[in-house]
Design a protein around this motif. Structure first.
Motif, PDB file in Angstrom:
ATOM      1  N   ALA A   2       4.893 158.619  18.449  1.00 17.92           N
ATOM      2  CA  ALA A   2       4.981 159.864  19.246  1.00 17.92           C
ATOM      3  C   ALA A   2       4.600 159.554  20.700  1.00 17.92           C
ATOM      4  CB  ALA A   2       4.020 160.889  18.663  1.00 17.92           C
ATOM      5  N   PHE A   3       5.142 160.313  21.633  1.00 19.75           N
ATOM      6  CA  PHE A   3       4.813 160.094  23.053  1.00 19.75           C
ATOM      7  C   PHE A   3       3.323 160.325  23.284  1.00 19.75           C
ATOM      8  CE2 PHE A   3       9.359 161.560  23.834  1.00 19.75           C
ATOM      9  CZ  PHE A   3       9.820 160.279  24.123  1.00 19.75           C
ATOM     10  N   ILE A  36      15.593 162.059  23.974  1.00 18.42           N
ATOM     11  CA  ILE A  36      15.655 162.362  22.534  1.00 18.42           C
ATOM     12  C   ILE A  36      16.268 161.180  21.776  1.00 18.42           C
ATOM     13  CG2 ILE A  36      16.711 163.907  20.816  1.00 18.42           C
ATOM     14  CD1 ILE A  36      16.480 166.128  23.079  1.00 18.42           C
ATOM     15  N   ARG A  38      15.928 158.140  22.454  1.00 15.57           N
ATOM     16  CA  ARG A  38      14.957 157.027  22.389  1.00 15.57           C
ATOM     17  C   ARG A  38      14.028 157.165  21.176  1.00 15.57           C
ATOM     18  NH1 ARG A  38      12.737 157.671  28.152  1.00 15.57           N
ATOM     19  NH2 ARG A  38      10.710 157.609  27.181  1.00 15.57           N
ATOM     20  N   LEU A  39      13.999 158.354  20.593  1.00 16.87           N
ATOM     21  CA  LEU A  39      13.097 158.604  19.454  1.00 16.87           C
ATOM     22  C   LEU A  39      13.696 158.011  18.175  1.00 16.87           C
ATOM     23  CD1 LEU A  39      12.355 162.380  20.166  1.00 16.87           C
ATOM     24  CD2 LEU A  39      10.841 160.450  20.620  1.00 16.87           C
ATOM     25  N   LEU A 106       9.217 168.112  23.819  1.00 13.21           N
ATOM     26  CA  LEU A 106       9.523 166.698  23.531  1.00 13.21           C
ATOM     27  C   LEU A 106       8.337 166.020  22.835  1.00 13.21           C
ATOM     28  CD1 LEU A 106      11.342 165.749  26.857  1.00 13.21           C
ATOM     29  CD2 LEU A 106      12.371 165.795  24.576  1.00 13.21           C
ATOM     30  N   SER A 110       8.691 164.427  19.249  1.00  6.92           N
ATOM     31  CA  SER A 110       8.446 162.985  19.063  1.00  6.92           C
ATOM     32  C   SER A 110       7.510 162.760  17.877  1.00  6.92           C
ATOM     33  CB  SER A 110       7.896 162.347  20.336  1.00  6.92           C
ATOM     34  OG  SER A 110       6.555 162.735  20.564  1.00  6.92           O
ATOM     35  N   HIS A 111       6.582 163.686  17.686  1.00  3.47           N
ATOM     36  CA  HIS A 111       5.661 163.555  16.547  1.00  3.47           C
ATOM     37  C   HIS A 111       6.427 163.639  15.226  1.00  3.47           C
ATOM     38  CE1 HIS A 111       1.868 163.911  14.357  1.00  3.47           C
ATOM     39  NE2 HIS A 111       2.601 164.652  13.536  1.00  3.47           N
ATOM     40  N   ASP A 114       8.828 160.895  14.114  1.00  2.39           N
ATOM     41  CA  ASP A 114       8.096 159.740  13.614  1.00  2.39           C
ATOM     42  C   ASP A 114       7.575 159.984  12.200  1.00  2.39           C
ATOM     43  OD1 ASP A 114       7.350 157.257  14.607  1.00  2.39           O
ATOM     44  OD2 ASP A 114       5.251 157.918  14.757  1.00  2.39           O
TER      45      ASP A 114
END
Ligand SMILES: CC(=O)N[C@@H](CCC[C@H](N)C(=O)O)C(=O)O
Length: 384
Positions: A2-3, A36, A38-39, A106, A110-111, A114
């Motif tokens: 996550a970021f 998005i 990149r996730l 975002l 991202s969480h 993952d």
């Protein structure tokens, strides 16, 4: 992964530099899409409609879908914050904090990209909150249809609350709005011969004054309403009678009933001006999807209870506000909750000086990730 906070702040600053107005968020949408993509993509499906992006995260037990919406548009404001990452687009600014909204979305996404969620999640990156009711457009064009949420959440940043605080209330959070566009058409002429002209400065001024009696004389004082006429344009110079006048403004009321009532009174007053000044009044009242933001009882009671009992969250019960939000339209179709995220600034939303505190971002992400995890577990437990 996550970021983390540093990555989110970098994203926020990049988004802050490219504000675009409603339905023209081309660079913003492209940038969001890149981020998005990149996730981890294992659980994600992505759909693009105009400048909107919908991301569906497949849950482990995919029977229910929780929605999360962020708006993505900026405003026609010239930034004067002096920040090193100020807008690179002269005349445009994220002066309503939608760059913060997108970044938090975002972070949450991202969480769950993952760590697979229990329920499905639908993230809506929605264009055009400030104008043209982007939420209504997305909904009515069937963009959400295949991943329609069973309940939906969104926040607006709030400069008056401490950074990272969550504000919410049961019932109505924001007013319903309606834009007023009135054009008065009479006859121009020489300042010395008023009897041979039809002066639209006088007609327009009467309209402004009469409009201000609606809230003070027609609305129950225990309830509330606002009519602001923020734009008045007539004439060219002092010795020419103006044959045309343009007035624009906005109506705000906490109930749809009062909003419609005020709209009716504005129409009556416009008609009265037309008759008494023997002119033409072209009146456009545009509510679009800016319905009052009415929080759903069930999701909001659950939301407030979670936030109040989370030691890491500074929860503040807030009063209703006269700001508008087209999330009111989505809430009229899908049960859900809108809340505030504090960003602690001495300047108001829409100010050219607005500089939200960035430590609100991670606090917002953590509060919502925690909430969504708990909500999913409980939805699932209730079902089986
Ligand atoms: C949060 C916020 O500032 N929202 C806007 C919504 C605009 C609604 C519409 N364009 C209107 O003016 O009626 C607001 O001005 O409250």
């Amino acid at each position: 992964m996550a970021f983390n906070e540093a990555e989110l702040i970098k994203i926020r600053r990049e988004l802050h530099q490219i504000p675009e107005i409603g339905m023209q968020e081309f660079m913003t949408s492209e940038k969001l899409l890149k981020i998005i993509k990149r996730l981890p993509q294992k659980y994600l499906e992505i759909k693009v409609w105009k400048t909107a992006i919908v991301v569906h995260v497949l849950g482990k037990k995919a029977t229910k879908t929780i929605g999360y919406r962020t708006d993505i548009d900026g405003l026609p404001v010239t930034e004067e914050t002096g920040l090193p990452f100020s807008s690179k687009r002269p005349g445009y600014m994220h002066a309503c904090g939608h760059d913060i909204h997108m970044t938090v979305a975002l972070g949450i996404l991202s969480h769950f990209a993952d760590e697979q969620p229990e329920c499905n999640l639908t993230f809506l990156f929605q264009p055009s909150e400030e104008i043209l009711s982007g939420g209504k457009q997305v909904y009515e064009n069937g963009v959400l249809d295949e991943w329609m949420p069973d309940e939906i959440y969104a926040f607006h940043d709030n400069p008056q609350l401490p950074a990272g605080a969550i504000g919410c209330r049961m019932g109505t959070l924001f007013a319903g709005t309606c834009e007023i566009h009135a054009t008065f058409i009479g006859k121009s002429g020489h300042a010395a011969y008023p009897h041979m002209a039809n002066d639209m400065v006088v007609a327009g001024a009467q309209f402004v004054n009469q409009i201000q009696t609606i809230v003070s004389r027609n609305i129950d004082p225990i309830q509330s309403g606002v009519i602001t006429l923020g734009h008045f344009n007539a004439g060219t110079t002092g010795n020419i009678i103006a044959g045309k006048c343009q007035i624009d403004g906005t109506i705000r009321a906490l109930t749809q009933k009062n909003n419609l009532f005020i709209q009716k009174r504005v129409q009556q007053i416009a008609k009265g001006i037309e008759d008494s000044f023997d002119c033409e009044v072209k009146l456009i009242l545009q509510q679009g999807g800016y319905y009052p933001v009415e929080n759903n009882k069930k999701t909001t009671a659950y939301f407030i209870d979670y936030m109040q009992h989370n030691q890491d969250v500074n929860f503040i019960e807030t009063a209703p506000a006269m700001t508008g939000e087209d999330f009111g339209f989505l809430l009229s179709k899908i049960p859900g909750t809108m809340f505030w995220l504090g960003v602690d600034s001495p300047y108001s939303l829409h100010s050219e000086h607005l500089a939200p505190k960035e430590d609100a971002i991670m606090k917002g992400v953590n509060a919502m990730v925690g909430y969504l995890k708990k909500r999913q577990k409980d939805i699932f437990a209730a079902e089986y």
